[in-house]
Design an enzyme around this catalytic site. Structure first.
Site, PDB file in Angstrom:
ATOM      1  N   ASN A 142       0.856  -1.175   0.000  1.00 31.81           N
ATOM      2  CA  ASN A 142       0.000   0.000   0.000  1.00 31.81           C
ATOM      3  C   ASN A 142       0.896   1.229   0.000  1.00 31.81           C
ATOM      4  O   ASN A 142       1.832   1.314   0.793  1.00 31.81           O
ATOM      5  CB  ASN A 142      -0.912  -0.006   1.233  1.00 31.81           C
ATOM      6  CG  ASN A 142      -2.200   0.750   0.998  1.00 31.81           C
ATOM      7  OD1 ASN A 142      -2.513   1.133  -0.130  1.00 31.81           O
ATOM      8  ND2 ASN A 142      -2.948   0.965   2.047  1.00 31.81           N
ATOM      9  N   TYR A 185       4.194  -0.551   7.559  1.00 32.55           N
ATOM     10  CA  TYR A 185       3.044  -1.362   7.965  1.00 32.55           C
ATOM     11  C   TYR A 185       2.999  -2.679   7.185  1.00 32.55           C
ATOM     12  O   TYR A 185       2.823  -3.752   7.762  1.00 32.55           O
ATOM     13  CB  TYR A 185       1.755  -0.559   7.751  1.00 32.55           C
ATOM     14  CG  TYR A 185       0.501  -1.261   8.196  1.00 32.55           C
ATOM     15  CD1 TYR A 185       0.191  -1.379   9.545  1.00 32.55           C
ATOM     16  CD2 TYR A 185      -0.384  -1.789   7.265  1.00 32.55           C
ATOM     17  CE1 TYR A 185      -0.973  -2.019   9.961  1.00 32.55           C
ATOM     18  CE2 TYR A 185      -1.551  -2.418   7.668  1.00 32.55           C
ATOM     19  CZ  TYR A 185      -1.838  -2.534   9.018  1.00 32.55           C
ATOM     20  OH  TYR A 185      -2.987  -3.164   9.409  1.00 32.55           O
ATOM     21  N   ALA A 186       3.186  -2.613   5.861  1.00 30.79           N
ATOM     22  CA  ALA A 186       3.170  -3.821   5.044  1.00 30.79           C
ATOM     23  C   ALA A 186       4.313  -4.746   5.448  1.00 30.79           C
ATOM     24  O   ALA A 186       4.129  -5.970   5.531  1.00 30.79           O
ATOM     25  CB  ALA A 186       3.257  -3.464   3.556  1.00 30.79           C
ATOM     26  N   ALA A 187       5.486  -4.194   5.718  1.00 25.76           N
ATOM     27  CA  ALA A 187       6.623  -5.012   6.149  1.00 25.76           C
ATOM     28  C   ALA A 187       6.343  -5.670   7.497  1.00 25.76           C
ATOM     29  O   ALA A 187       6.648  -6.845   7.698  1.00 25.76           O
ATOM     30  CB  ALA A 187       7.894  -4.160   6.235  1.00 25.76           C
ATOM     31  N   ALA A 188       5.748  -4.927   8.417  1.00 22.93           N
ATOM     32  CA  ALA A 188       5.440  -5.475   9.743  1.00 22.93           C
ATOM     33  C   ALA A 188       4.447  -6.622   9.627  1.00 22.93           C
ATOM     34  O   ALA A 188       4.630  -7.679  10.252  1.00 22.93           O
ATOM     35  CB  ALA A 188       4.887  -4.379  10.657  1.00 22.93           C
ATOM     36  N   LYS A 189       3.405  -6.443   8.838  1.00 24.28           N
ATOM     37  CA  LYS A 189       2.387  -7.484   8.710  1.00 24.28           C
ATOM     38  C   LYS A 189       2.916  -8.680   7.917  1.00 24.28           C
ATOM     39  O   LYS A 189       2.559  -9.823   8.205  1.00 24.28           O
ATOM     40  CB  LYS A 189       1.107  -6.915   8.102  1.00 24.28           C
ATOM     41  CG  LYS A 189       0.417  -5.880   9.000  1.00 24.28           C
ATOM     42  CD  LYS A 189       0.102  -6.430  10.385  1.00 24.28           C
ATOM     43  CE  LYS A 189      -0.703  -5.455  11.226  1.00 24.28           C
ATOM     44  NZ  LYS A 189      -1.063  -6.007  12.543  1.00 24.28           N
ATOM     45  N   ILE A 209     -12.182  -2.840   6.555  1.00 17.38           N
ATOM     46  CA  ILE A 209     -13.216  -3.179   7.535  1.00 17.38           C
ATOM     47  C   ILE A 209     -13.837  -1.879   8.030  1.00 17.38           C
ATOM     48  O   ILE A 209     -13.119  -0.937   8.379  1.00 17.38           O
ATOM     49  CB  ILE A 209     -12.612  -3.986   8.713  1.00 17.38           C
ATOM     50  CG1 ILE A 209     -11.896  -5.243   8.205  1.00 17.38           C
ATOM     51  CG2 ILE A 209     -13.687  -4.317   9.736  1.00 17.38           C
ATOM     52  CD1 ILE A 209     -12.763  -6.228   7.426  1.00 17.38           C
TER      53      ILE A 209
END
Length: 168
Positions: free
Chosen positions: A73, A79-83, A112
């Site tokens: 994103n 955030y994408a790396a963490a997830k 969501i």
């Protein structure tokens, strides 16, 4: 007192935070803060429960990931790396704990309905991004988490399951 002695049999790791910026302008604190909360938080929440769950020969660990781990994103490399890291950790831990009756899975929501997503996405944007043409509900995510924590999900292990209306 008997309740205080009962072992913890399920962990739902739902920690996550956004601190968005294009990576070219991202401060190191933004990178570390998001990574630390998701990955170090998972370690510190799950690790103390592993031996007690193994001794009990039962445990359920469900981490909340994100469709961003798979799709990426803009402005969310941290955030994408963490997830994505959380997905790898869960898959590895699932292999470590499977013979002890402990399952480890990731639920990866898409968009969501919430005050944050309602502010970030217009109906037109959701229609363009989500094949189901609607945001998911917290109840839809919770239903999957509850199932993965149940006895019925004993053979589901090391999986990343999307709740995303067909986004990925």
């Amino acid at each position: 007192h008997a309740l205080a002695q009962a072992p913890i049999t399920a962990l739902v790791h739902a920690a996550g935070v956004h601190d968005d910026a294009p990576m070219a302008g991202m401060r190191a604190e933004q990178w570390h803060g998001v990574i630390d909360l998701s990955l170090h938080g998972f370690f510190h929440a799950a690790q103390p429960l592993l031996l007690p769950m193994a001794r009990a020969r039962f445990g359920r660990i469900v981490a909340l990931g994100s469709v961003a781990a798979r799709l990426g994103n803009r402005g969310q490399t941290n955030y994408a790396a963490a997830k994505a890291g959380l997905e790898g950790a869960a898959r590895s831990l699932a292999r470590e704990m499977a013979s002890r009756g402990v399952t480890v899975n990731v639920v990866a929501p898409g968009i969501i309905a919430s005050p944050m997503s309602d502010a970030a996405f217009t109906a037109e944007h959701i229609n363009a991004l989500v094949p189901a043409q609607r945001a998911g509900t917290p109840e839809e995510v919770a239903a999957l988490v509850a199932f993965l924590c149940s006895d019925a999900a004993g053979y589901i292990n090391g999986q990343v399951i999307g709740v995303n209306g067909g986004m990925a």
